[in-house]
Every structure is written in structure tokens, then in C-alpha cells.
Design a protein around this motif. Structure first.
Motif, PDB file in Angstrom:
ATOM      1  N   TRP A 260     -18.491   3.819  -9.873  1.00 55.30           N
ATOM      2  CA  TRP A 260     -19.026   2.827  -8.935  1.00 55.30           C
ATOM      3  C   TRP A 260     -18.080   2.619  -7.756  1.00 55.30           C
ATOM      4  N   VAL A 261     -16.817   2.356  -8.017  1.00 54.56           N
ATOM      5  CA  VAL A 261     -15.875   2.047  -6.939  1.00 54.56           C
ATOM      6  C   VAL A 261     -15.491   3.285  -6.141  1.00 54.56           C
ATOM      7  N   ILE A 262     -15.607   4.478  -6.744  1.00 50.20           N
ATOM      8  CA  ILE A 262     -15.206   5.686  -6.036  1.00 50.20           C
ATOM      9  C   ILE A 262     -16.169   6.018  -4.910  1.00 50.20           C
ATOM     10  N   GLY A 263     -17.349   5.406  -4.916  1.00 46.07           N
ATOM     11  CA  GLY A 263     -18.296   5.647  -3.824  1.00 46.07           C
ATOM     12  C   GLY A 263     -17.723   5.237  -2.485  1.00 46.07           C
ATOM     13  N   GLU A 264     -17.077   4.081  -2.418  1.00 44.14           N
ATOM     14  CA  GLU A 264     -16.441   3.643  -1.178  1.00 44.14           C
ATOM     15  C   GLU A 264     -15.250   4.526  -0.830  1.00 44.14           C
ATOM     16  N   GLY A 265     -14.509   4.957  -1.844  1.00 43.61           N
ATOM     17  CA  GLY A 265     -13.380   5.844  -1.593  1.00 43.61           C
ATOM     18  C   GLY A 265     -13.802   7.155  -0.958  1.00 43.61           C
ATOM     19  N   PHE A 266     -14.900   7.739  -1.440  1.00 43.34           N
ATOM     20  CA  PHE A 266     -15.380   8.997  -0.868  1.00 43.34           C
ATOM     21  C   PHE A 266     -15.905   8.796   0.551  1.00 43.34           C
ATOM     22  N   LEU A 267     -16.465   7.632   0.832  1.00 44.29           N
ATOM     23  CA  LEU A 267     -16.920   7.358   2.191  1.00 44.29           C
ATOM     24  C   LEU A 267     -15.764   7.485   3.175  1.00 44.29           C
ATOM     25  N   TRP A 268     -14.601   6.950   2.825  1.00 38.46           N
ATOM     26  CA  TRP A 268     -13.441   7.026   3.709  1.00 38.46           C
ATOM     27  C   TRP A 268     -12.812   8.418   3.704  1.00 38.46           C
ATOM     28  N   ILE A 269     -12.980   9.154   2.622  1.00 45.70           N
ATOM     29  CA  ILE A 269     -12.515  10.546   2.626  1.00 45.70           C
ATOM     30  C   ILE A 269     -13.343  11.363   3.610  1.00 45.70           C
ATOM     31  N   PHE A 270     -14.667  11.127   3.647  1.00 46.33           N
ATOM     32  CA  PHE A 270     -15.520  11.811   4.617  1.00 46.33           C
ATOM     33  C   PHE A 270     -15.060  11.526   6.041  1.00 46.33           C
ATOM     34  N   VAL A 271     -14.718  10.274   6.300  1.00 44.69           N
ATOM     35  CA  VAL A 271     -14.257   9.895   7.641  1.00 44.69           C
ATOM     36  C   VAL A 271     -12.930  10.570   7.970  1.00 44.69           C
ATOM     37  N   GLU A 272     -11.987  10.473   7.062  1.00 46.25           N
ATOM     38  CA  GLU A 272     -10.627  10.965   7.321  1.00 46.25           C
ATOM     39  C   GLU A 272     -10.571  12.481   7.417  1.00 46.25           C
ATOM     40  N   ALA A 273     -11.302  13.176   6.563  1.00 48.45           N
ATOM     41  CA  ALA A 273     -11.246  14.645   6.556  1.00 48.45           C
ATOM     42  C   ALA A 273     -11.707  15.222   7.881  1.00 48.45           C
ATOM     43  N   ASN A 274     -12.734  14.643   8.479  1.00 45.78           N
ATOM     44  CA  ASN A 274     -13.213  15.131   9.775  1.00 45.78           C
ATOM     45  C   ASN A 274     -12.286  14.723  10.907  1.00 45.78           C
TER      46      ASN A 274
END
Length: 422
Positions: A260-274
Motif C-alpha cells: 500500500w505505502v510503496i505506491g507513493e514511493g514508486f510515484l516519486w521514483i517515476f518522477v526522479e528517474a526521468n
């Protein structure tokens, strides 16, 4: 583990919670799809811009360009892992609304994503450091650059193997059934994730601060200087995303409902990776717009930068110089290019006024005017004064001298003029 509606889940639901496997509660799923669609497109366009500028315009494909491509491949791989987790319903859902099979898939995604992201992040930061290596020959500056080139791969390689071999056997990293066995031994993977986030923040700060003193020493208009500082300051966005990701990561290490909480973490990974890839491509933007839309950045095109003067000679704008501890280097942009077509020899016009015959011989160039060689070439000038008294001929300069006979015989001045000499 618990069985709910004939489906085995990894966690039991809280009291009073109605489990619905067909329509589970989700978070940050739609937002993640939107961010990926927009940022992946922008990231790809930035990468194409950089490669086109370096290959087609500057005709110089360097080591850092290949490293950027490597970083883009692994950052895209990280995002693909996250998207697969979202598509399969393993990320952004409560653990008690996910079957054991999906939880195993989630565990594989959680293992693969940090491994790919460690390589992609390291490559992106090494590309920036390799670019900085050519900015300033100052020994202190070069020492910091090489320190960064050493720290980044050393830190991320350690993280990579620590995550890969965190459990013995390795399969226990994604199989929850093996975790229950007494023979299974695992490291504290939460601590490794925290270390990865902290290393990312430290290296981001170092890479942001490195070029600022050098840029401030540029002899160029303050408006353009501030523009360059702003370009480098854009890199601070990755620091913000790293800090946010770290803040999100800390509580996720202690909660059992990690899917559940990792969903927000992956959202910021998408932002940071690009953003990492886009920051690596910012250094060529000015050169790109100078070629296609010079007025957009307040400059004239190369064809309009020089005005034609008498006898075909041109007077160019003064060259900008890059300050350093040693000899100054003539540069037009941070990419070591110069788009000027001629050499400012203002004294030639004065020679014509006195009736001199002027012959110029430019050293043949094997590369175009965008290369470093074009910046540093010399032009030989031979000036002959005929039927003039000695009193009408000015004395020789430091770059050359006069030679000839006395009286009204011809006297010849030979020498070489460097770019920018008057």
C-alpha cells in the motif's frame, strides 16, 4: 498468512474491513500512469535533443554521451518494473487484498527495481561528472570531480550486491514461504534502502555545487551567467525528490502493509528517474537552440554575428573566456564550441588607410568551426608598405617585426595574430 474468500493473502484485514479482491482500494495508480506518460515522453525528447546536438551539430560523440544512454536504459527498466507491478495489481493496494501469488510478484518487482535504479542513477551522475571534468583545469576542481567519479560507482556497486545477496538463499528475497524457514538468513534490507537514498542525496548536492564557482567566473553578460546558474539549479529538483522519497521510505520499512505505502514511493521514483536523464541533457540545450532558434535565447544566428568590413575582413564580437587558475581558454558555451566565422583584426582597416597591401594566409582547418581547433587557430598576416618613408610607417608590435631596406624601399611586417588580438 490468512485465507479470505477462498484466497490466500499475506496479511489478515483489520477488524471491520470488507475485503474485495475484484474491486480493491487503490492509491497513486492513476497518478503514476499520468506521470509516466508525460515524463517518459519528455525524457525521451531531451535525450534525442542531446544526441542530435552532439552528433549532428557538434559532430562529437563523447564518453559521457554513451553513459547517458546507459543511464536512460536502466532508468526506463526501473519504471517498467513499477508499471508491471501496477498493471498486475501488486502495487498501490492493501496487502490483505492481494493474493500470495501477486505478493510474490510484488517482491520480485521490489528486488529488481532498486537493482536497476542503482545502475541507472550511478550512470547518470557519472555522466555529469565526466562533463564537469572538461569545464575547468583547476587542480582542486579536478580533484572534486575525480572524487565524485570514484564515490558514485563504489557506493552504488556496494548497494547493488548488498541488495542482490541480502538473503540466503537468494530466492528468499521474493518468496515469503522461504522466509519462514529457520535456515533462511536475511540482512536488514530496510537499512540498505535508506543508505541508497542518503547516498543519492549526498551525491546530488555535490554535483549541484561543483560547477557553480566555475560558472560564476565566466566572462559573459550577467543575464546569460544567471541563465547558466539556473540550468544547473534545475538539478536541485532531484535533491527534493530524493528527500521526499526518503521521507516516504522510512515509515514503509516498519509497516506490514508495504504494498500500500510503496505506491507513493514508486510515484516519486517515476518522477526522479526521468528528471535524472533530463538534467544530464540540459548542458546541450543552449547549443541546440542557438542552432535552431537563436532569438529564443537572446542571440543572433552564426550568419548574423559578424559584420562585413572593407576588403572582405570581418569583425566579430569579443570572445568569452573561461576563467581558471592557468591560461584562459576561449569558449562560446559550456560545450566548448565557438560558432564565429572570422577573426577580429581591427588594425587591418587602419593599414589600408595608409596604402598598405595586405595578404592573409589562414592555416588550413580539418574540422568545422564548432570544434575546439577552430577556436585556437592562427592567421598569418603579411603587410607590405611601398614607396613610403620610414616616418610614415608605425613601429612593429610584440607579435611580429619589420624587416627591409632603408629609404623608399619596401619594408615588410610579418607575424601571427591570435584570435581577439587588436
Amino acid at each position: 498468512m490468512t485465507t479470505i474468500n477462498d484466497t490466500t493473502a499475506i496479511l489478515p484485514p483489520p477488524d471491520g474491513y470488507v475485503v474485495d479482491f475484484d474491486n480493491p482500494t487503490i492509491q497513486y495508480v492513476t497518478e503514476s500512469y499520468a506521470v509516466v506518460a508525460v515524463e517518459m515522453t519528455l525524457c525521451f525528447l531531451f535525450l534525442v535533443q542531446r544526441l542530435y546536438t552532439k552528433i549532428a551539430i557538434m559532430k562529437s560523440f563523447q564518453l559521457e554521451d554513451g553513459v547517458v544512454i546507459l543511464a536512460w536504459v536502466f532508468c526506463m527498466g526501473t519504471q517498467v518494473c513499477g508499471l508491471l507491478g501496477l498493471v498486475h495489481g501488486a502495487i498501490g493496494r492493501h496487502a490483505w487484498e492481494i493474493s500470495v501469488e501477486k505478493y510474490v510478484f510484488y517482491s520480485k518487482v521490489i528486488l529488481a527495481s532498486p537493482l536497476l535504479y542503482a545502475i541507472g542513477t550511478c550512470a547518470a551522475k557519472m555522466s555529469l561528472a565526466l562533463f564537469y571534468r572538461r569545464l575547468n583545469p583547476n587542480k582542486v576542481f579536478q580533484g572534486f570531480v575525480w572524487f565524485t567519479l570514484f564515490v558514485c560507482p563504489a557506493a552504488y556497486i556496494s548497494i547493488f550486491f548488498s541488495l542482490l545477496f541480502a538473503c540466503k538463499p537468494i530466492a528468499a528475497s521474493w518468496d515469503p514461504l522461504l522466509l519462514a524457514l529457520p535456515t533462511t538468513v536475511c540482512l536488514n534490507r530496510g537499512g540498505i534502502y535508506l543508505s541508497q537514498a542518503l547516498i543519492g542525496i549526498i551525491t546530488d548536492v555535490l554535483l549541484l555545487m561543483l560547477p557553480i564557482p566555475t560558472v560564476l567566473k565566466l566572462q559573459m553578460p550577467n543575464k546569460q551567467k544567471l541563465g547558466l546558474v539556473a540550468i544547473f539549479a534545475v538539478g536541485s529538483i532531484t535533491i527534493v525528490t530524493s528527500i521526499v522519497r526518503l521521507i516516504i521510505l522510512i515509515p514503509s520499512l516498519t509497516t506490514p502493509d508495504q504494498t500500500w505505502v510503496i505506491g507513493e514511493g514508486f510515484l516519486w521514483i517515476f518522477v526522479e528517474a526521468n528528471l535524472l536523464i533530463m538534467c544530464c541533457c540540459l548542458s546541450t540545450l543552449r547549443r541546440f537552440f542557438k542552432h535552431f532558434a537563436p532569438r529564443l535565447i537572446g542571440e543572433s544566428s552564426s550568419g548574423n554575428t559578424s559584420k562585413t568590413h572593407s576588403r572582405g575582413f570581418s569583425r566579430n564580437n569579443a570572445h568569452r573566456t573561461f576563467g581558471s587558475a592557468g591560461a584562459k581558454r576561449t569558449l562560446d558555451t559550456l560545450m566548448h564550441t565557438n560558432n564565429d566565422d572570422g577573426i577580429p583584426l581591427s588594425s587591418i582597416d587602419e593599414m589600408y588607410k595608409h596604402g598598405a597591401n595586405v595578404t592573409t594566409n589562414a592555416r588550413p582547418m580539418c574540422r568545422d568551426s564548432d570544434s575546439e581547433e577552430a577556436i585556437l587557430f592562427e592567421r598569418s598576416v603579411q603587410v607590405t608598405y611601398e614607396n613610403r618613408d620610414d616616418s610614415t610607417v608605425a613601429g612593429g608590435g610584440a607579435a611580429g617585426g619589420y624587416e627591409g631596406r632603408q629609404g623608399n624601399q619596401p619594408r615588410i611586417w610579418t607575424g601571427k595574430r591570435a584570435p581577439g588580438a587588436q
